[in-house]
Each structure stands twice: as C-alpha cells, then as structure tokens.
Design a protein around this motif. Structure first.
Motif, PDB file in Angstrom:
ATOM      1  N   ASP A   1       0.831  -1.199   0.000  1.00  0.00           N
ATOM      2  CA  ASP A   1       0.000   0.000   0.000  1.00  0.00           C
ATOM      3  C   ASP A   1       0.873   1.259   0.000  1.00  0.00           C
ATOM      4  O   ASP A   1       1.823   1.363   0.779  1.00  0.00           O
ATOM      5  CB  ASP A   1      -0.903  -0.009   1.238  1.00  0.00           C
ATOM      6  CG  ASP A   1      -1.897   1.123   1.249  1.00  0.00           C
ATOM      7  OD1 ASP A   1      -2.330   1.557   0.160  1.00  0.00           O
ATOM      8  OD2 ASP A   1      -2.252   1.592   2.349  1.00  0.00           O
ATOM      9  N   ILE A   2       0.555   2.198  -0.883  1.00  0.00           N
ATOM     10  CA  ILE A   2       1.269   3.482  -0.920  1.00  0.00           C
ATOM     11  C   ILE A   2       0.316   4.650  -0.686  1.00  0.00           C
ATOM     12  O   ILE A   2       0.656   5.797  -0.942  1.00  0.00           O
ATOM     13  CB  ILE A   2       2.043   3.680  -2.243  1.00  0.00           C
ATOM     14  CG1 ILE A   2       1.101   3.583  -3.443  1.00  0.00           C
ATOM     15  CG2 ILE A   2       3.204   2.716  -2.340  1.00  0.00           C
ATOM     16  CD1 ILE A   2       1.708   4.042  -4.751  1.00  0.00           C
ATOM     17  N   SER A   3      -0.882   4.353  -0.216  1.00  0.00           N
ATOM     18  CA  SER A   3      -1.867   5.412   0.031  1.00  0.00           C
ATOM     19  C   SER A   3      -1.317   6.392   1.061  1.00  0.00           C
ATOM     20  O   SER A   3      -0.686   5.996   2.030  1.00  0.00           O
ATOM     21  CB  SER A   3      -3.176   4.800   0.533  1.00  0.00           C
ATOM     22  OG  SER A   3      -3.711   3.927  -0.438  1.00  0.00           O
ATOM     23  N   GLY A   4      -1.548   7.669   0.807  1.00  0.00           N
ATOM     24  CA  GLY A   4      -1.088   8.699   1.725  1.00  0.00           C
ATOM     25  C   GLY A   4      -0.897  10.014   1.005  1.00  0.00           C
ATOM     26  O   GLY A   4      -1.327  10.184  -0.135  1.00  0.00           O
ATOM     27  N   THR A   5      -0.230  10.935   1.675  1.00  0.00           N
ATOM     28  CA  THR A   5       0.034  12.249   1.096  1.00  0.00           C
ATOM     29  C   THR A   5       1.532  12.418   0.903  1.00  0.00           C
ATOM     30  O   THR A   5       2.316  12.152   1.820  1.00  0.00           O
ATOM     31  CB  THR A   5      -0.516  13.362   2.001  1.00  0.00           C
ATOM     32  OG1 THR A   5      -1.933  13.170   2.151  1.00  0.00           O
ATOM     33  CG2 THR A   5      -0.259  14.745   1.402  1.00  0.00           C
TER      34      THR A   5
END
Length: 149
Positions: free
Chosen positions: A121-125
């Motif tokens: 997972d690379i979800s983020g800001t």
C-alpha cells in the motif's frame, strides 16, 4: 532642444503602465497554467493516461523517487501508468509556483490511494516538487521530485 512635452511624458507613462500590466497578467496566467498541469498529472496517474504524460513531459523529464532512484521520461510514464504504481485516486492540494521567464518551479501535496506492483500500500500524502519549461506549446513538466510520505 525643448525636452519632453507634457503629451510625450503622458504617452510614455501610459505605455509603461500597460507594459507592466501585460507582464503582471502573464505571471498570473502562467501560475494558473502550472496549477492546471499539476492537477492534470493527478488525473493522469489515476487514469493511467500515457498520452497525457507523453504530451506534458519534456523529452528530458526526470523523476526522482523517494529511494533516490532517477527515472527517465519513458520509465516515469511506465511507472505511473501501471508498471510500478497502481494509483486509483489522486488529487493535488497546497500548490505553489514561482515563474522566472521560461522556467518555473513549484510544489504540491498529492494525496493518493494505491499500491505498488508488489501489492504494498502506498496510500497517503506526498510532497511533489516540480520544475517546468515553457516552450511554443506551453508549459511542460521537466522534473518531478517525490518526497517520502
């Protein structure tokens, strides 16, 4: 020699006022164009739009990813269209730009949802810093620096 007449001075003052306004509006327009470009990059990532990236990256475009690796233009396009990053949603916020002639720099916070090709997972800001070049076809992205989350 009589010097400048009042009419001549008024004409010069009017010319300088118009000339300064043209450059002032140009800088505002350039920043708006750069904002559209950074928003377009967010959409292109989520839609895996190779054609958009092909048109809006300079031939020398390079991307620096958080691990320090440099990606050339073709590798960048491949990475963001499903070769490395599977981004399903992206948006750009907190955009800021500085324009100096045909060169510009800027940054934006990109909020993304997605994974790497290995499933992580690379979800983020992420903070992205850009360099831009202006040519006859308008502004293009010449460099992307992706800072870690």
């Amino acid at each position: 020699m009589h010097g400048f007449s009042r009419k001549g001075i008024m004409l010069i003052a009017a010319f300088l006022l118009v000339f300064s306004q043209v450059f002032s509006f140009s800088a505002v327009d350039d920043k708006e164009d750069l904002a559209v470009l950074t928003d377009g990059f967010a959409v292109a990532m989520s839609k895996k739009d190779k054609a958009w990236m092909d048109v809006n990256f300079t031939p020398e475009c390079v991307t620096y990813v958080p691990n320090g690796q440099a990606l050339n233009r073709q590798t960048t396009i491949h990475a963001f269209t499903g070769g490395v990053y599977y981004i399903t949603k992206a948006s750009a916020n907190n955009k800021a730009f500085m324009v100096a002639g045909i060169d510009a720099g800027g940054s934006a916070d990109y909020t993304v949802e997605g994974t790497l090709s290995d499933g992580n997972d690379i979800s983020g800001t992420y903070k992205l810093t850009f360099k831009f070049k202006k040519g006859v076809a308008g502004w293009k992205i010449s460099e992307i620096l992706i800072h870690g989350e």
